[in-house]
Enzyme design. Structure first.
Site, PDB file in Angstrom:
ATOM      1  N   GLU A   1     -41.457 -23.746 -60.007  1.00 35.99           N
ATOM      2  CA  GLU A   1     -41.394 -25.180 -60.282  1.00 35.99           C
ATOM      3  C   GLU A   1     -39.958 -25.655 -60.451  1.00 35.99           C
ATOM      4  OE1 GLU A   1     -45.372 -23.929 -60.621  1.00 35.99           O
ATOM      5  OE2 GLU A   1     -43.616 -23.142 -61.670  1.00 35.99           O
TER       6      GLU A   1
ATOM      7  N   HIS B   1     -54.410 -25.543 -67.746  1.00 41.45           N
ATOM      8  CA  HIS B   1     -54.716 -26.332 -66.559  1.00 41.45           C
ATOM      9  C   HIS B   1     -55.284 -27.702 -66.928  1.00 41.45           C
ATOM     10  CE1 HIS B   1     -54.784 -22.180 -65.068  1.00 41.45           C
ATOM     11  NE2 HIS B   1     -54.502 -22.670 -63.880  1.00 41.45           N
TER      12      HIS B   1
END
Length: 339
Positions: free
Chosen positions: A62, A131
């Site tokens: 990321e 998540h």
């Protein structure tokens, strides 16, 4: 302008396609967004149509995704990157907050960072604590960033196009519970479907929803509900169940914030409840409550109420109890009316 029936996933994909066709500077990349089309299929078919130089996969990094995008944006491209889940953005948080948000200021306006970072946010897939987070407050606190959260397909496409065209970095948070629908806010578990039922009408071609403009989803005179994303539908369901003449405002854009619409509504109704899925403490609702208290204090007939997620790590097995549903929102509405 002609309209099409689309889910939010389809609207996001269509918005990316429109901008990639319209502007050769628009580049889409991230983990699995190319050949695979993204874990939620928001980029499906874009690589096949626009080529591997315009839509491509990246390593699982990321920080690398956002860092590369910042360089591209400063160079003159308009990258639109995907962080696969909002929970995964933390390794890139330094790049987002220390670099992307400050380029315009640090360079005295010589450089800008027309970067869009898309992230699925919130719960609804039983993904557990890594998540399912709703981290919008971590971005709204950072000067130089803009943050938007759509509640329907039309806004998802329009806000995304506006974000891509903006000269500064924009965080686009897409509620996972609204990706495929249908979702009416009443029976949440039964409403979730992954078969792609259409959620709404979306105009064809290019259009944009201006950043910083809220939408009044229901007009009312007794109370104002300030909310965004999935909670817009929950708030509307709660109002229907309680029979309260509440005005429901979909913020759409958290930063910049449409204070004019907020203040006009609260001064009219005299009562305000804020609702969001993120945890209560230091959530964006605290900022909304403070703004309302500062600007509408002498019009208030009751304290500003807040409805939010629990102040606990995101619970996996109790996901549907964690979500503020119509019952919890309705309780806050009754308390505000009775105060």
């Amino acid at each position: 302008m002609a309209v099409m029936q689309m889910s939010m996933v389809e609207a996001v994909r269509n918005g990316l396609d429109v901008m990639m066709t319209r502007d050769p500077r628009v580049i889409v990349f991230g983990e699995d967004v190319g050949y695979f089309g993204g874990v939620f299929r928001c980029t499906q078919g874009l690589q096949q149509k626009h080529g591997k130089l315009r839509c491509f996969d990246t390593p699982i990094s990321e920080s690398g995704i956002v860092g590369a995008a910042i360089g591209m944006a400063a160079y003159g491209l308009r990258p639109c990157v995907e962080i696969q889940f909002a929970d995964y953005m933390y390794p890139a948080y330094d790049q987002i907050t220390q670099e992307a948000s400050r380029i315009r200021y640090r360079s005295n306006g010589d450089f800008t960072c027309p970067l869009v970072i898309r992230m699925p946010t919130g719960g609804g897939i039983f993904g557990g604590e890594t998540h399912s987070q709703s981290p919008e407050a971590l971005f709204t606190h950072v000067s130089g960033l803009k943050t938007v959260i759509p509640s329907n397909p039309q806004d998802a496409k329009g806000l995304l196009i506006a974000a891509i065209e903006d000269p500064d970095p924009v965080i686009v948070l897409e509620p996972k519970r609204l990706y495929h629908g249908p979702f009416d806010g009443h029976h949440e578990r039964e409403a979730m479907s992954w078969k792609g039922h259409p959620l709404g009408e979306v105009p064809e071609g290019h259009y944009h929803v201006p950043l910083g403009h809220a939408a009044i989803r229901r007009e009312g005179g007794d109370l104002t509900i300030l909310t965004y994303g999935t909670m817009v539908h929950v708030a509307l369901a709660a109002v229907e169940e309680q029979g309260i003449d509440a005005e429901v405002i979909d913020l759409r854009s958290l930063i910049p914030l449409d204070l004019e619409t907020i203040e006009a509504s609260v001064r009219k109704t005299g009562r305000c409840v804020v609702a969001h899925e993120a945890t209560l403490t230091s959530g964006f609702g605290a900022e909304l409550a403070a703004r309302v208290q500062e600007t509408c204090f002498y019009h208030l007939e009751a304290p500003v109420g807040r409805v939010a997620g629990w102040d606990v790590p995101y619970p996996h097995a109790q996901e549907w109890f964690y979500f503020p549903g119509p019952e919890r929102v309705g309780r806050a509405l009754r308390e505000a009316m009775e105060a």
